[in-house]
Scaffold this active site. Sequence first.
Site, PDB file in Angstrom:
ATOM      1  N   LYS A 139     -53.045 -34.041  11.359  1.00 61.35           N
ATOM      2  CA  LYS A 139     -53.848 -35.094  10.448  1.00 61.35           C
ATOM      3  C   LYS A 139     -53.215 -36.487  10.488  1.00 61.35           C
ATOM      4  O   LYS A 139     -53.979 -37.415  10.417  1.00 61.35           O
ATOM      5  CB  LYS A 139     -53.527 -34.610   8.988  1.00 61.35           C
ATOM      6  CG  LYS A 139     -54.289 -33.232   8.657  1.00 61.35           C
ATOM      7  CD  LYS A 139     -54.180 -32.918   7.228  1.00 61.35           C
ATOM      8  CE  LYS A 139     -55.073 -31.808   6.908  1.00 61.35           C
ATOM      9  NZ  LYS A 139     -54.922 -31.418   5.261  1.00 61.35           N
ATOM     10  N   ASP A 165     -59.549 -34.242   1.426  1.00 62.12           N
ATOM     11  CA  ASP A 165     -58.953 -33.399   0.267  1.00 62.12           C
ATOM     12  C   ASP A 165     -58.681 -33.879  -1.044  1.00 62.12           C
ATOM     13  O   ASP A 165     -58.812 -33.204  -2.017  1.00 62.12           O
ATOM     14  CB  ASP A 165     -57.371 -32.964   1.112  1.00 62.12           C
ATOM     15  CG  ASP A 165     -57.391 -32.228   2.165  1.00 62.12           C
ATOM     16  OD1 ASP A 165     -57.924 -31.496   2.345  1.00 62.12           O
ATOM     17  OD2 ASP A 165     -56.276 -32.370   3.098  1.00 62.12           O
TER      18      ASP A 165
END
Length: 285
Positions: free
Chosen positions: A71, A107
Amino acid sequence: MTITGKTRVCGVIGEPIEHTLSPIMHNAAFQALNLDYIFLAFRVKPAGVESAVDGMRALNIRGLNVTMPHKSTIIKHLDRVDLSAQIINSVNTILNKENLLFGFNTDGIGALKALKENGVELKGRKVLLLGAGGAARAIAYAMAKEADELAILNRTVKQAQVLAKLLEKSFNKKIAAGSLSPSDIQSNIRDSDILINATSVGMKPKADESPVAPKLFRSNLAIMDIVYNPLETKLSKEAKAAGAKVVSGVEMLIYQGAASFEIWTGKSAPVGVMRQAALDHLQKV
Ligand SMILES: NC(=O)c1ccc[n+]([C@@H]2O[C@H](COP(=O)([O-])OP(=O)(O)OC[C@H]3O[C@@H](n4cnc5c(N)ncnc54)[C@H](OP(=O)(O)O)[C@@H]3O)[C@@H](O)[C@H]2O)c1
């Protein structure tokens, strides 16, 4: 589903990747809306991240989800990165638009929507966030923006302090940081309205663990445990038993996926279809 020469490809990259629910959710959503898309999982090792991004361009892959451990390391290979993803140094969604690669992080949006759609309001509330890892950073950003107060507790205190300082600068708000010790949890939970567990404590195979002592739960505390494997964690069960409102980690999973789906397709995600597909699969495994 008929795959043709025009079918657009999306996917997820990470390592390990076999456990991912993203193909289940996204393929169900593509089918429900009759979209000519397919979603696949690709196991990509850390040394292969740059090649994977080159491959995305070369093969004209429309969108990718990015999961552990890529990420942060993927960011330097992208053309543009959304400001919030830059601040938290984490991208979980890439859009390929005419060979330019745009990075986002869904997220935080997923966590926010999971709470709101389940009747938990953030305005005027204090959030206690456990964890300062990848998912927690995105959630902390969203909570610092929406809630009135935020405290971040983490096993490695330094990580919580660094995150709190970073967000204080971005939002001009005081954000508390501390450890996951019973006394720090107890003193922070007392005046909090919402507790979010974004540590991996309670995840299978250690499903008999919880970061919070059950005596600290109360009925006017809303809880979200982002761990979704098992479907109901020890923390969720104990909070429910104390009468607290509990939002499942599957809800966050679905809404972060829905936000990625909308970035790639430009269509509203069929959230109910994605939820059913994810739950059916989780109940089977
Ligand atoms: N529902 C969803 O949509 C969603 C999305 C993403 C992730 N998740 C879940 O969220 C969890 C965290 O994922 P992540 O990507 O943020 O992982 P990560 O970056 O590795 O972060 C792990 C976090 O858990 C803490 N931790 C790990 N083991 C611990 C222990 N034994 N005691 C106390 N704290 C501990 C770490 O603290 P240190 O900093 O001290 O190491 C860190 O804060 C996983 O279970 C993952 O499956 C759910």
